[in-house]
Design an enzyme around this catalytic site. Structure first.
Site, PDB file in Angstrom:
ATOM      1  CD1 TRP A 163       3.909   7.436  -0.505  1.00 50.01           C
ATOM      2  CD2 TRP A 163       2.535   7.055   1.218  1.00 50.01           C
ATOM      3  NE1 TRP A 163       2.652   7.263  -1.011  1.00 50.01           N
ATOM      4  CE2 TRP A 163       1.785   7.034   0.016  1.00 50.01           C
ATOM      5  CE3 TRP A 163       1.880   6.834   2.425  1.00 50.01           C
ATOM      6  CZ2 TRP A 163       0.414   6.800  -0.002  1.00 50.01           C
ATOM      7  CZ3 TRP A 163       0.513   6.604   2.410  1.00 50.01           C
ATOM      8  CH2 TRP A 163      -0.197   6.583   1.194  1.00 50.01           C
ATOM      9  CG  HIS A 182       1.784  10.703  -2.181  1.00 51.68           C
ATOM     10  ND1 HIS A 182       0.715  10.023  -1.655  1.00 51.68           N
ATOM     11  CD2 HIS A 182       2.077  11.680  -1.280  1.00 51.68           C
ATOM     12  CE1 HIS A 182       0.388  10.547  -0.491  1.00 51.68           C
ATOM     13  NE2 HIS A 182       1.190  11.546  -0.248  1.00 51.68           N
ATOM     14  NE  ARG A 208       6.368   6.918  -3.113  1.00 52.51           N
ATOM     15  CZ  ARG A 208       5.298   6.252  -3.491  1.00 52.51           C
ATOM     16  NH1 ARG A 208       5.315   4.933  -3.494  1.00 52.51           N
ATOM     17  NH2 ARG A 208       4.204   6.881  -3.865  1.00 52.51           N
ATOM     18  CD  GLN A 222       2.702   9.234  -7.521  1.00 53.15           C
ATOM     19  OE1 GLN A 222       2.285  10.230  -6.935  1.00 53.15           O
ATOM     20  NE2 GLN A 222       2.623   8.016  -7.006  1.00 53.15           N
ATOM     21  CB  VAL A 265      -9.259   6.585  -1.793  1.00 52.64           C
ATOM     22  CG1 VAL A 265      -8.769   7.753  -2.629  1.00 52.64           C
ATOM     23  CG2 VAL A 265      -8.205   5.502  -1.702  1.00 52.64           C
ATOM     24  CB  ALA A 308      -8.158  11.044  -5.758  1.00 53.92           C
TER      25      ALA A 308
HETATM   26  N1  PHE Z   1      -0.667   8.606  -3.804  1.00 51.45           N
HETATM   27  C1  PHE Z   1      -0.779   7.192  -4.004  1.00 51.45           C
HETATM   28  C2  PHE Z   1       0.621   6.595  -4.154  1.00 51.45           C
HETATM   29  O1  PHE Z   1       1.541   7.315  -4.416  1.00 51.45           O
HETATM   30  C3  PHE Z   1      -1.609   6.861  -5.227  1.00 51.45           C
HETATM   31  C4  PHE Z   1      -3.054   7.275  -5.093  1.00 51.45           C
HETATM   32  C5  PHE Z   1      -3.433   8.512  -5.510  1.00 51.45           C
HETATM   33  C6  PHE Z   1      -3.954   6.386  -4.588  1.00 51.45           C
HETATM   34  C7  PHE Z   1      -4.773   8.877  -5.415  1.00 51.45           C
HETATM   35  C8  PHE Z   1      -5.282   6.744  -4.492  1.00 51.45           C
HETATM   36  C9  PHE Z   1      -5.664   7.969  -4.915  1.00 51.45           C
HETATM   37  O2  PHE Z   1       0.807   5.410  -4.018  1.00 51.45           O
END
Ligand code: PHE
Length: 341
Positions: A163, A182, A208, A222, A265, A308
């Protein structure tokens, strides 16, 4: 005596003439009538001219007196005539230029419309809502703890580099607040404050520190999704997300899952949608919530599991409408925006 009487009569005649002329001119409404009026009163053979003729036999002093009265009246009537003539002309030209066709349709009033990003956001929220998800919102400025630590991304871990974060310096100049890169911090906030079963989506803006290109912007939207319950498995996730893709992009949508890595995850995946003929566009990251994340919020991973996902709203709109530059969403170009009215 006779002469005196004549003088008096002549004065009365002039007064009557003035009254008659000023009254009659008021009723005139055509150029033809005003011309007749002019001939009648101040024309070469008109009433004033005749009057001058009629007193030529009077004494010089009387002539003088009546003459100046008659001249005065002539001037007054000439002035009246000019005014009336101008008024009639103006009226005529007004009628011509301001002619208004009451049968024409009205000019449409240009109204604003909902921005394509927001339209897409609403559409996606509605789809998830139909699938049984609640909708939440969260803060755009986050602590590092929610943005990273509690999501299993410890300080100095290389995973943080995924990020490109915009840090907000606080008073002591300590880097502890960030513009959220995010919407995933909302997974933590929701789990900290709600008991399972949880089924939520969280739309919002993200930031970002990133060089922009056709598919990346430094700010974008998002939607985070989170499902936590007993016995939730990877198949539940795939089924939910495939169904969602069909709802948004149509029944014959081609979607694919490929392995991906996100520290919060396990296993992780990315879901792409067949954009154009042979082009795929990554729509979202997804995966089963990492046991460490569950433990971070006090949930027992032996009892609870879940999945998620985080999907890009502009990306969804790009796929749906065949837009190939994400920067169009922020350029405020009316030609672009009006297509989404
Ligand atoms: N937060 C991640 C991103 O911005 C996306 C994501 C969300 C991936 C939830 C897995 C589970 O790239």
């Amino acid at each position: 005596m006779v002469i005196l009487l004549a003088l008096k009569n002549n004065k009365t005649y002039l007064e009557n003439l003035q009254l008659e002329a000023t009254n009659s001119i008021k009723t005139i409404s055509s150029e033809e009538d005003i011309e007749n009026w002019r001939i009648d009163y101040i024309g070469r053979k008109g009433k004033i001219s005749n009057f001058f003729q009629s007193f030529k036999d009077l004494k010089p002093e009387e002539k003088n007196e009546l003459g100046s009265l008659a001249n005065k009246l002539k001037n007054t009537l000439e002035k009246l005539y000019k005014e009336k003539q101008k008024a009639l002309k103006d009226n005529k030209s007004n009628i011509q230029t301001e002619f208004f066709d009451f049968t024409l349709p009205g000019t449409p009033i240009s109204t604003g419309s909902i921005h394509p990003t927001n339209q897409m956001m609403q559409e996606i929220c509605t789809a998830f809502n139909k699938l049984g998800f609640n909708i939440f919102e969260g803060p755009e400025i986050e602590s590092e703890s929610y943005a990273f630590d509690k999501l299993n991304i410890p300080t100095n871990h290389p995973a943080r580099d995924i990020w490109d974060t915009i840090y907000v310096n606080d008073v002591e100049n300590i880097k502890s607040l960030v513009l959220r890169p995010h919407t995933s911090p909302m997974q933590i906030r929701i789990m900290e404050n709600n008991e399972p079963p949880i089924r939520v989506v969280i739309p919002g803006k993200c930031y970002r520190y990133e060089a922009t290109d056709n598919t990346h912007e430094w700010h974008f939207h998002q939607i985070e999704g989170l499902v936590i319950d007993k016995n939730i498995n990877f198949l539940n996730m795939k089924a939910t997300l495939f169904e969602f893709a069909r709802m948004i992009f149509g029944d014959d949508t081609k979607a694919r899952f490929r392995c991906d890595f996100f520290p919060f995850v396990e296993p992780g995946a990315e879901m792409s949608i067949n954009f154009k003929q042979n082009e795929w566009l990554e729509l979202m990251g997804a995966g089963m919530v990492h046991p460490k994340v569950l433990m971070n919020v006090g949930l027992d991973p032996e009892i609870y599991s879940g999945f998620a996902f985080g999907l890009g709203i502009e990306r969804a709109a790009m796929i749906k409408y065949g837009i190939d530059n994400i920067r169009d969403f922020y350029a405020n170009d009316y030609q672009f925006l009006k297509q989404f009215k």
